[in-house]
Write a protein that holds these residues in place. Structure first.
Motif, mmCIF file in Angstrom:
data_model
loop_
_atom_site.group_PDB
_atom_site.id
_atom_site.type_symbol
_atom_site.label_atom_id
_atom_site.label_comp_id
_atom_site.label_asym_id
_atom_site.label_seq_id
_atom_site.Cartn_x
_atom_site.Cartn_y
_atom_site.Cartn_z
ATOM 1 N N PRO A 177 -32.887 -7.519 30.385
ATOM 2 C CA PRO A 177 -34.360 -7.265 29.915
ATOM 3 C C PRO A 177 -35.429 -8.159 30.994
ATOM 4 N N TYR A 178 -34.817 -8.918 31.730
ATOM 5 C CA TYR A 178 -35.518 -9.597 32.593
ATOM 6 C C TYR A 178 -35.671 -8.856 34.300
ATOM 7 N N GLY A 179 -35.095 -7.543 34.108
ATOM 8 C CA GLY A 179 -35.361 -6.891 35.384
ATOM 9 C C GLY A 179 -34.100 -7.608 36.517
ATOM 10 N N VAL A 180 -34.166 -6.905 37.707
ATOM 11 C CA VAL A 180 -33.518 -7.311 38.732
ATOM 12 C C VAL A 180 -33.793 -8.580 39.338
ATOM 13 N N PRO A 181 -33.084 -9.501 39.783
ATOM 14 C CA PRO A 181 -33.326 -10.819 40.131
ATOM 15 C C PRO A 181 -34.016 -10.649 41.501
ATOM 16 N N LEU A 182 -34.900 -11.811 41.689
ATOM 17 C CA LEU A 182 -35.628 -11.679 43.072
ATOM 18 C C LEU A 182 -34.824 -11.912 44.224
ATOM 19 N N ARG A 183 -33.635 -12.938 44.014
ATOM 20 C CA ARG A 183 -32.692 -13.209 44.763
ATOM 21 C C ARG A 183 -31.654 -13.366 44.309
ATOM 22 N N VAL A 184 -30.456 -13.339 44.942
ATOM 23 C CA VAL A 184 -28.964 -13.501 44.535
ATOM 24 C C VAL A 184 -28.410 -14.461 45.325
ATOM 25 N N VAL A 185 -28.151 -15.490 44.849
ATOM 26 C CA VAL A 185 -27.303 -16.439 45.848
ATOM 27 C C VAL A 185 -25.796 -16.444 45.638
ATOM 28 N N GLU A 186 -24.912 -16.204 46.601
ATOM 29 C CA GLU A 186 -23.535 -16.191 46.477
ATOM 30 C C GLU A 186 -23.181 -17.766 46.358
ATOM 31 N N LEU A 187 -22.300 -17.950 45.426
ATOM 32 C CA LEU A 187 -21.847 -19.482 45.249
ATOM 33 C C LEU A 187 -20.337 -19.736 45.647
ATOM 34 N N GLY A 188 -19.952 -18.405 45.582
ATOM 35 C CA GLY A 188 -18.309 -18.422 45.687
ATOM 36 C C GLY A 188 -17.631 -17.196 45.276
ATOM 37 N N VAL A 189 -16.202 -17.293 45.030
ATOM 38 C CA VAL A 189 -15.361 -16.452 44.542
ATOM 39 C C VAL A 189 -14.599 -17.137 43.528
ATOM 40 N N THR A 190 -14.662 -16.652 42.273
ATOM 41 C CA THR A 190 -13.685 -17.195 41.148
ATOM 42 C C THR A 190 -12.196 -16.474 41.029
ATOM 43 N N HIS A 191 -11.607 -17.279 40.598
ATOM 44 C CA HIS A 191 -10.151 -16.796 40.325
ATOM 45 C C HIS A 191 -9.963 -17.215 38.900
ATOM 46 N N VAL A 192 -10.738 -17.341 38.091
ATOM 47 C CA VAL A 192 -10.832 -17.570 36.748
ATOM 48 C C VAL A 192 -10.480 -16.379 35.945
ATOM 49 N N PRO A 193 -9.331 -15.939 35.300
ATOM 50 C CA PRO A 193 -9.290 -14.550 34.397
ATOM 51 C C PRO A 193 -10.322 -14.385 33.620
ATOM 52 N N LYS A 194 -10.720 -12.950 33.308
ATOM 53 C CA LYS A 194 -11.663 -12.692 32.558
ATOM 54 C C LYS A 194 -11.534 -13.282 31.153
ATOM 55 N N ASP A 195 -10.204 -13.279 30.554
ATOM 56 C CA ASP A 195 -10.169 -13.533 29.227
ATOM 57 C C ASP A 195 -10.191 -15.372 28.927
ATOM 58 N N VAL A 196 -9.821 -15.821 30.388
ATOM 59 C CA VAL A 196 -10.163 -17.213 30.149
ATOM 60 C C VAL A 196 -11.546 -17.505 30.294
ATOM 61 N N PHE A 197 -12.468 -16.927 30.885
ATOM 62 C CA PHE A 197 -14.066 -16.932 30.967
ATOM 63 C C PHE A 197 -14.391 -16.685 29.583
ATOM 64 N N LYS A 198 -14.076 -15.708 28.896
ATOM 65 C CA LYS A 198 -14.507 -15.236 27.392
ATOM 66 C C LYS A 198 -14.405 -16.350 26.836
ATOM 67 N N ILE A 199 -13.276 -17.050 26.634
ATOM 68 C CA ILE A 199 -12.912 -17.990 25.818
ATOM 69 C C ILE A 199 -13.843 -19.462 26.365
ATOM 70 N N TYR A 200 -13.905 -19.567 27.419
ATOM 71 C CA TYR A 200 -15.046 -20.652 27.732
ATOM 72 C C TYR A 200 -16.367 -20.317 27.277
ATOM 73 N N LEU A 201 -16.743 -19.100 27.326
ATOM 74 C CA LEU A 201 -18.193 -18.763 26.806
ATOM 75 C C LEU A 201 -18.263 -18.972 25.299
ATOM 76 N N LEU A 202 -17.131 -18.706 24.745
ATOM 77 C CA LEU A 202 -17.112 -18.873 23.155
ATOM 78 C C LEU A 202 -17.422 -20.444 23.025
ATOM 79 N N GLU A 203 -16.697 -21.367 23.863
ATOM 80 C CA GLU A 203 -16.517 -22.721 23.650
ATOM 81 C C GLU A 203 -17.833 -23.419 23.820
ATOM 82 N N ILE A 204 -18.640 -22.973 24.790
ATOM 83 C CA ILE A 204 -19.949 -23.312 25.137
ATOM 84 C C ILE A 204 -20.999 -22.780 24.170
ATOM 85 N N SER A 205 -20.800 -21.683 23.453
ATOM 86 C CA SER A 205 -21.851 -21.037 23.056
ATOM 87 C C SER A 205 -22.588 -21.883 22.003
ATOM 88 N N PRO A 206 -21.987 -22.666 21.113
ATOM 89 C CA PRO A 206 -22.753 -23.438 20.363
ATOM 90 C C PRO A 206 -24.043 -24.309 20.958
#
Length: 125
Positions: free
Chosen positions: A25-54
């Motif tokens: 809803p905020y549109g296209v970012p004015l600037r995108v900064v590449e911070l690196g490449v992740t090797h975290v699997p998608k399912d691990v990332f989803k679990i992480y998001l659930l853990e921090i969601s509170p």
């Protein structure tokens, strides 16, 4: 053998949300900064998001102390071990230290001013 890439943008607004990159809803970012490449699997990332969601709910959102840039910084550290730029994290302090900062932050449109500086996270899985 093939590769499948799914590009999503994760952000903190009314809780942790995601959309195809560049279509939030905020549109296209004015600037995108590449911070690196992740090797975290998608399912691990989803679990992480659930853990921090509170910590990232509509009720915990604060334009000045707990906002989208804090979320982006925490996720960047998890995914690539890097932080977002210090000046981005300090934007609320910069606004508040200006002569009109206290007044600006009371306006309903203040959120739009700081959201323009958000970061985009791209998850390749």
């Amino acid at each position: 053998m093939g590769q499948w890439f799914m590009v999503m943008e994760y952000y903190f607004g009314e809780g942790i949300q995601h959309s195809p990159a560049g279509s939030t809803p905020y549109g296209v970012p004015l600037r995108v900064v590449e911070l690196g490449v992740t090797h975290v699997p998608k399912d691990v990332f989803k679990i992480y998001l659930l853990e921090i969601s509170p910590r990232y709910t509509t009720e915990t959102y604060s334009l000045l102390i707990h906002h989208c840039n804090n979320f982006s910084n925490e996720v960047a550290q998890f995914l690539v071990g890097a932080t977002i730029s210090y000046y981005i994290l300090q934007l609320p302090n910069e606004v508040m230290s200006s002569p009109m900062g206290a007044l600006i932050c009371k306006l309903p449109t203040a959120a739009l001013l700081l959201q323009k500086f958000r970061y985009q996270f791209v998850l390749l899985s």
